[in-house]
Design a protein around this motif. Structure first.
Motif, PDB file in Angstrom:
ATOM      1  N   UNK A 149       0.809  -1.216   0.000  1.00 43.22           N
ATOM      2  CA  UNK A 149       0.000   0.000   0.000  1.00 43.22           C
ATOM      3  C   UNK A 149       0.844   1.269   0.000  1.00 43.22           C
ATOM      4  N   UNK A 150       2.023   1.239  -0.634  1.00 42.43           N
ATOM      5  CA  UNK A 150       2.902   2.400  -0.607  1.00 42.43           C
ATOM      6  C   UNK A 150       2.348   3.542  -1.461  1.00 42.43           C
ATOM      7  N   UNK A 151       1.726   3.264  -2.578  1.00 42.58           N
ATOM      8  CA  UNK A 151       1.185   4.329  -3.446  1.00 42.58           C
ATOM      9  C   UNK A 151       0.022   5.052  -2.767  1.00 42.58           C
ATOM     10  N   UNK A 152      -0.986   4.355  -2.202  1.00 40.01           N
ATOM     11  CA  UNK A 152      -2.038   5.093  -1.485  1.00 40.01           C
ATOM     12  C   UNK A 152      -1.492   5.867  -0.288  1.00 40.01           C
ATOM     13  N   UNK A 153      -0.456   5.338   0.375  1.00 36.58           N
ATOM     14  CA  UNK A 153       0.148   6.031   1.510  1.00 36.58           C
ATOM     15  C   UNK A 153       0.775   7.350   1.057  1.00 36.58           C
ATOM     16  N   UNK A 154       1.495   7.339  -0.036  1.00 39.91           N
ATOM     17  CA  UNK A 154       2.122   8.554  -0.546  1.00 39.91           C
ATOM     18  C   UNK A 154       1.083   9.533  -1.087  1.00 39.91           C
ATOM     19  N   UNK A 155       0.041   9.035  -1.711  1.00 42.59           N
ATOM     20  CA  UNK A 155      -1.030   9.918  -2.205  1.00 42.59           C
ATOM     21  C   UNK A 155      -1.709  10.620  -1.038  1.00 42.59           C
ATOM     22  N   UNK A 156      -1.923   9.898   0.058  1.00 45.91           N
ATOM     23  CA  UNK A 156      -2.532  10.526   1.241  1.00 45.91           C
ATOM     24  C   UNK A 156      -1.627  11.606   1.823  1.00 45.91           C
ATOM     25  N   UNK A 157      -0.315  11.379   1.837  1.00 48.71           N
ATOM     26  CA  UNK A 157       0.582  12.404   2.375  1.00 48.71           C
ATOM     27  C   UNK A 157       0.577  13.642   1.494  1.00 48.71           C
TER      28      UNK A 157
END
Length: 176
Positions: A149-157
């Protein structure tokens, strides 16, 4: 039914869970009942802290500490900064007096609590086997978060950063 409640509260862990739950409910009620925005944020912080305590009581230590650090710490401070950066008028709105309103709210809350208590006491819950090792759940959460889930994590940041910059821009426009 009363013997079930006494049996439930005889355990120290259940008693702590009940106290944290009561504090969370009271904080939420204060949050929607208070009139000053700063007091509302402090009641919300109390609710966030008690939810972190509930998570820790349930054995999800990582989620509990994240709840305390992120929500009770960072989000509450962010809300207080937002309150401080915006301009508030000193006009107080007057509500029409309805003495029966609070009584009906109390009766409704008691009825809702009674219904929920009855349903929870009569529910049959089958235990599930947890695929996560309870002693090392932080490692598995980290592996899932930064691998799958690294892409959704970065999008949220990025989204949170844009929202914070937008709040600053809106506050600067109100000031001018």
């Amino acid at each position: 039914m009363l013997d079930r409640l006494i049996g439930f509260l005889s355990s120290g862990e259940n008693l702590v869970f009940f106290v944290f739950s009561l504090v969370a409910i009271c904080g939420a009620i204060f949050m929607i009942s208070l009139t000053r925005v700063v007091h509302m944020v402090m009641a919300l912080a109390l609710t966030f802290l008690s939810l972190g305590g509930i998570y820790i009581t349930l054995g999800a230590e990582f989620v509990g500490w994240v709840q305390v650090l992120i929500y009770a710490g960072a989000i509450t401070i962010l809300m207080i900064f937002g309150i401080m950066m915006t301009r508030h008028r000193g006009e107080a709105e007057t509500e029409p007096q309805r003495p029966w309103h609070n009584g009906l709210l109390l009766v409704g809350a008691i009825v809702l609590f009674g219904i929920l208590f009855y349903v929870i006491q009569n529910a049959t819950i089958t235990p599930q086997s947890a695929p996560v090792d309870p002693k090392d759940n932080t490692l598995q959460i980290g592996q899932l978060l930064f691998n799958q889930y690294v892409i959704p994590f970065e999008i949220m940041s990025v989204l949170l950063t844009v929202a914070f910059i937008g709040a600053i821009v809106v506050a600067k426009r109100e000031e001018d």
